[in-house]
Design a protein around this motif. Structure first.
Motif, PDB file in Angstrom:
ATOM      1  N   PHE A   8    -100.052-176.366 -45.585  1.00 31.05           N
ATOM      2  CA  PHE A   8     -98.758-176.915 -45.284  1.00 31.05           C
ATOM      3  C   PHE A   8     -98.421-177.793 -46.546  1.00 31.05           C
ATOM      4  CE2 PHE A   8    -101.385-176.992 -41.594  1.00 31.05           C
ATOM      5  CZ  PHE A   8    -100.615-176.328 -40.681  1.00 31.05           C
ATOM      6  N   ASP A  81     -93.672-182.015 -37.799  1.00 34.77           N
ATOM      7  CA  ASP A  81     -93.205-180.982 -36.877  1.00 34.77           C
ATOM      8  C   ASP A  81     -94.031-179.707 -36.986  1.00 34.77           C
ATOM      9  OD1 ASP A  81     -91.298-182.763 -36.145  1.00 34.77           O
ATOM     10  OD2 ASP A  81     -89.652-181.815 -37.238  1.00 34.77           O
ATOM     11  N   ASP A  82     -94.569-179.436 -38.175  1.00 31.03           N
ATOM     12  CA  ASP A  82     -95.313-178.193 -38.402  1.00 31.03           C
ATOM     13  C   ASP A  82     -96.794-178.460 -38.638  1.00 31.03           C
ATOM     14  OD1 ASP A  82     -95.030-175.370 -38.521  1.00 31.03           O
ATOM     15  OD2 ASP A  82     -95.342-175.428 -40.688  1.00 31.03           O
ATOM     16  N   SER A  83     -97.283-179.606 -38.156  1.00 37.47           N
ATOM     17  CA  SER A  83     -98.679-179.966 -38.409  1.00 37.47           C
ATOM     18  C   SER A  83     -99.667-179.152 -37.591  1.00 37.47           C
ATOM     19  CB  SER A  83     -98.897-181.458 -38.130  1.00 37.47           C
ATOM     20  OG  SER A  83     -98.208-182.249 -39.063  1.00 37.47           O
ATOM     21  N   ARG A  85    -100.149-175.421 -35.728  1.00 36.55           N
ATOM     22  CA  ARG A  85     -99.631-174.064 -35.553  1.00 36.55           C
ATOM     23  C   ARG A  85    -100.620-173.261 -34.721  1.00 36.55           C
ATOM     24  NH1 ARG A  85     -98.123-171.194 -40.860  1.00 36.55           N
ATOM     25  NH2 ARG A  85    -100.200-171.895 -41.527  1.00 36.55           N
ATOM     26  N   LEU A  87    -101.376-169.419 -33.480  1.00 37.96           N
ATOM     27  CA  LEU A  87    -101.057-168.047 -33.864  1.00 37.96           C
ATOM     28  C   LEU A  87    -101.725-167.068 -32.913  1.00 37.96           C
ATOM     29  CD1 LEU A  87    -101.694-168.490 -37.694  1.00 37.96           C
ATOM     30  CD2 LEU A  87     -99.562-168.833 -36.456  1.00 37.96           C
ATOM     31  N   LYS A  92     -98.547-164.106 -35.267  1.00 42.02           N
ATOM     32  CA  LYS A  92     -97.223-164.653 -34.966  1.00 42.02           C
ATOM     33  C   LYS A  92     -97.367-165.988 -34.247  1.00 42.02           C
ATOM     34  CE  LYS A  92     -95.213-160.013 -34.507  1.00 42.02           C
ATOM     35  NZ  LYS A  92     -94.514-159.069 -33.601  1.00 42.02           N
ATOM     36  N   ARG A  93     -96.332-166.837 -34.387  1.00 42.71           N
ATOM     37  CA  ARG A  93     -96.374-168.156 -33.768  1.00 42.71           C
ATOM     38  C   ARG A  93     -96.340-168.028 -32.253  1.00 42.71           C
ATOM     39  NH1 ARG A  93     -95.046-172.482 -37.392  1.00 42.71           N
ATOM     40  NH2 ARG A  93     -95.195-173.848 -35.572  1.00 42.71           N
ATOM     41  N   ASP A  95     -96.736-171.020 -30.450  1.00 40.49           N
ATOM     42  CA  ASP A  95     -96.181-172.300 -30.004  1.00 40.49           C
ATOM     43  C   ASP A  95     -94.675-172.280 -30.165  1.00 40.49           C
ATOM     44  OD1 ASP A  95     -95.657-174.045 -32.801  1.00 40.49           O
ATOM     45  OD2 ASP A  95     -97.203-172.505 -32.939  1.00 40.49           O
ATOM     46  N   GLY A  97     -92.820-174.406 -31.719  1.00 40.74           N
ATOM     47  CA  GLY A  97     -92.330-174.933 -32.986  1.00 40.74           C
ATOM     48  C   GLY A  97     -91.798-176.349 -32.905  1.00 40.74           C
ATOM     49  N   VAL A 113     -99.210-179.557 -27.773  1.00 45.88           N
ATOM     50  CA  VAL A 113     -98.319-178.599 -28.423  1.00 45.88           C
ATOM     51  C   VAL A 113     -97.950-177.535 -27.397  1.00 45.88           C
ATOM     52  CG1 VAL A 113     -98.038-176.980 -30.320  1.00 45.88           C
ATOM     53  CG2 VAL A 113     -99.458-179.012 -30.627  1.00 45.88           C
ATOM     54  N   TRP A 128    -104.565-176.961 -37.558  1.00 49.38           N
ATOM     55  CA  TRP A 128    -103.923-178.284 -37.563  1.00 49.38           C
ATOM     56  C   TRP A 128    -104.174-178.990 -38.883  1.00 49.38           C
ATOM     57  CZ3 TRP A 128    -107.200-182.399 -38.321  1.00 49.38           C
ATOM     58  CH2 TRP A 128    -108.556-182.183 -38.076  1.00 49.38           C
TER      59      TRP A 128
END
Length: 659
Positions: A8, A81-83, A85, A87, A92-93, A95, A97, A113, A128
């Motif tokens: 990130f 906000d993107d800490s 994720r 998958l 693919k995500r 969560d 978001g 989350v 994370w």
């Protein structure tokens, strides 16, 4: 499975001068204000965050997809906000978001989350990345499965947060900042406390100026690298204005900006020290200016040292209200000792005018600095290590032992330096009677040089008439005489064995000091031993991560078609509800049906069981039982009874660790 997360000296002192009580009160107020500003931003947290728990746990298999994933940390962390994720098996995500929800309560640091609804079965990866309270980035990853484990296409890079090229550059800038501060503060303290005439020495002026420039450039570099260092890890993001703006809103960013402002004030201090102060001739006025510079320099140096205490280990963990001022004192003592050593080495090599009195004064300053370092170092060691086992069993403790060894070597070398200093003072006292002879010899050399110039220039220029002096020629001769005198003094000083011995011992001290500063820099970016052990204890206390257990049990009932193999899966093989899948294969490796199949679980060490299980047949050679309850963790005996005819039956068993 665990994978790496994706991208990130004592204060300078002047000679004792009587001042009104108002001056002392002013000094106390200034220092108190600086410390109050520093202490006001500290919070009671630990240093270097660690993930101590999650739900689902690492490697867990759950029957249905959870609504959210929770993460528990050992200390307060900063999450963007993107800490975090999450998958799915296809990368693919999974969560939503949105920013992680703070679920903490009291001393518990917990974040949630949320996940999308209707997630399919398979293995999910949680990656994370966060910034701990002591400004260091931390990251990690773990997996859990819904329904049953599956293959996943998620590939995680090997580099951890704060690593790679950006991490290396940030580490270099951190070391350069410490070195620059040591030269700036220590060199200035050496001039004010040990050798005031050194304010007019160009080598010392360049040393302090280079320290200021190094610290300034390193601070700017750290400010620009801060965003990629704690985030993407891409060097190009160092010039991202949005990232820089985000950094300025953080505690480390505010500390770096404060350091730059204080460096502006220190530039004025350096200008006065090597300008007006160096040129001041009146002794009383110079004493007054020394007192003022000592106060100003102390406040500025304490403020700059406080920018480290504000954003590093001292601001997090046990007793931050005590640790931060202790850390400031520690840094000031390091600067006074190590920076003074470098200044002394430069003076001994480049300025022949330094005398034994200055060396003796620095010896006293160094001794006081060692006392301060010892006291503050013992406190910091107790605070960051805590136990004897952590001293030898953690990276921080081992580095601390190396640092203690280097300090011991430095003190041992300093002992020999003090002996050379004593001999230099003794020889200087004995030489007082010959000082007039040296001055007289200098005057003779100057007179001879003057006579050479008065005979007329050897380059064919016209002789100067009596009473009329060519100012250009006079200035040239003055420079020549000064150069000759300086060279002669340097030759005399260099020939002094006591002075040469002192130079060698000080050079050895500086070499050890460079290594000591490097180890100290690494320590500031290493997870404290106390925190590492606490994280280990939390991990050990947490329920063990369980995974599916696979058993293979050959059997032979003794009758016709009575031989085969039982294959069993226990998922997730932990306390609570489990799912049991049993397959029976014949000798031809094809599914084999049997009239009766029974399973029993026994924990002999606790006299529990046998707990019977009657699985349901769902296909040829395949039986299933859901909700099999395992009351506690232990070494369970799994018994499988297979009947192949009305009279042919056998029971096979195997021990397996569950929970």
């Amino acid at each position: 499975m665990t994978a790496t997360a994706p991208r990130f000296g004592p204060s300078p002192s002047a000679p004792a001068v009587r001042r009104p009580l108002a001056s002392a009160a002013l000094l106390a107020a200034l220092v108190g204000t600086v410390l109050a500003l520093l202490l006001g931003s500290a919070g009671p947290v630990s240093a270097h965050a660690a993930l101590t728990g999650s739900d689902p746990q690492d490697g867990a298999v759950v029957a249905t997809a959870p609504k959210e994933v929770t993460l528990t940390f050992s200390e307060q962390v900063a999450l963007g906000d993107d800490s975090v994720r999450i998958l799915d098996p296809d990368g693919k995500r999974a969560d939503t978001g949105t920013a992680p929800r703070d679920l903490g309560n009291g001393s518990v640091v917990k974040y949630g989350v949320p996940l999308h609804s209707g997630l399919p079965d398979g293995t999910y990866t949680v990656a994370w990345q966060a910034v701990s309270a002591d400004s260091h980035p931390v990251s990690g990853a773990f997996t859990f499965s819904v329904g049953a484990p599956s293959k996943t296409t998620v590939a995680l890079p090997a580099d951890r947060a704060g690593g790679g090229v950006v991490g290396a550059l940030y580490g270099i800038a951190r070391y350069a900042a410490y070195a620059g501060f040591v030269l700036l503060a220590g060199g200035s303290a050496f001039v004010l406390a040990c050798w005031r005439r050194g304010a007019g020495a160009r080598p010392l002026q360049r040393l302090v100026a280079h320290g200021w420039l190094t610290l300034t450039v390193a601070t700017l570099a750290m400010l620009l690298l801060r965003s990629p260092y704690t985030g993407s890890g891409k060097l190009a993001d160092a010039f991202d204005l949005d990232g820089l703006k985000a950094v300025l809103d953080t505690k480390p960013g505010a500390a770096l900006v404060s350091r730059l402002l204080l460096l502006g004030a220190s530039a004025l201090f350096v200008a006065v020290l090597f300008g007006a102060y160096a040129k001041r001739e009146d002794e009383r006025e110079k004493k007054d200016l020394t007192f003022g510079l000592a106060i100003g320099g102390t406040v500025i140096a304490a403020g700059i040292a406080g920018t480290w205490a504000l954003a590093e280990h001292a601001s997090a963990g046990l007793q931050p209200g005590i640790a931060m001022p202790v850390d400031v004192l520690h840094l000031l003592a390091v600067a006074a000792w190590l920076g003074g050593l470098v200044a002394l080495l430069v003076a001994l090599h480049r300025t022949p005018d330094i005398d034994a009195t200055a060396v003796r004064r620095f010896s006293r300053v160094a001794f006081g600095s060692v006392l301060v370092l010892t006291a503050t170092g013992i406190y910091q060691s107790w605070r960051q290590v805590g136990t004897w086992s952590a001293l030898t069993g953690t990276a921080y403790g081992q580095l601390l032992l190396v640092k203690v060894g280097l300090v011991g070597a430095l003190v041992a070398i300093a002992f020999f330096s003090r002996r050379w200093t004593a001999r230099l003072i003794t020889s200087g006292t004995k030489a007082d009677g010959t000082g007039a002879d040296e001055v007289e010899a200098d005057e003779v050399d100057g007179a001879e040089a003057g006579e050479t110039g008065a005979d007329g220039a050897a380059d064919g220029s016209a002789p100067v008439a009596d009473g009329a002096e060519d100012p250009v020629r006079a200035a040239q001769l003055a420079r020549q005489r000064a150069a000759v005198t300086t060279a002669r003094k340097k030759r005399i000083r260099d020939a002094d064995p006591d002075r040469s011995g002192l130079r060698r011992s000080v050079l050895a001290e500086v070499g050890v000091a460079v290594a000591l500063l490097a180890v100290t820099t690494v320590l500031t970016s290493t997870e404290p031993a106390r925190t590492e052990e606490e994280a280990r204890a939390s991990t050990a206390a947490a329920p063990a991560s369980a995974g599916p257990v696979n058993l293979t049990l050959p059997f032979d009932t003794g009758g016709e078609n009575g031989r085969g193999t039982v294959r069993m899966d226990i998922d997730p093989a932990r306390t609570g509800a489990n799912e049991l899948h049993i397959w029976i294969d014949g000798t031809d490796k094809k599914p084999m049906d049997v009239p009766e199949l029974k399973v029993a679980f026994t924990l002999e060490s606790k006299d529990i069981g046998p707990l019977p299980v009657l699985p349901d047949r769902i296909a040829e050679g395949h039986w299933v039982s859901s909700g099999v309850q395992i009351p506690m963790a232990g070494d369970w005996k799994v018994s499988v009874t297979v009947r192949t005819s009305d009279i042919d039956q056998t029971t096979v068993d195997k021990n397996v660790k569950i929970g």
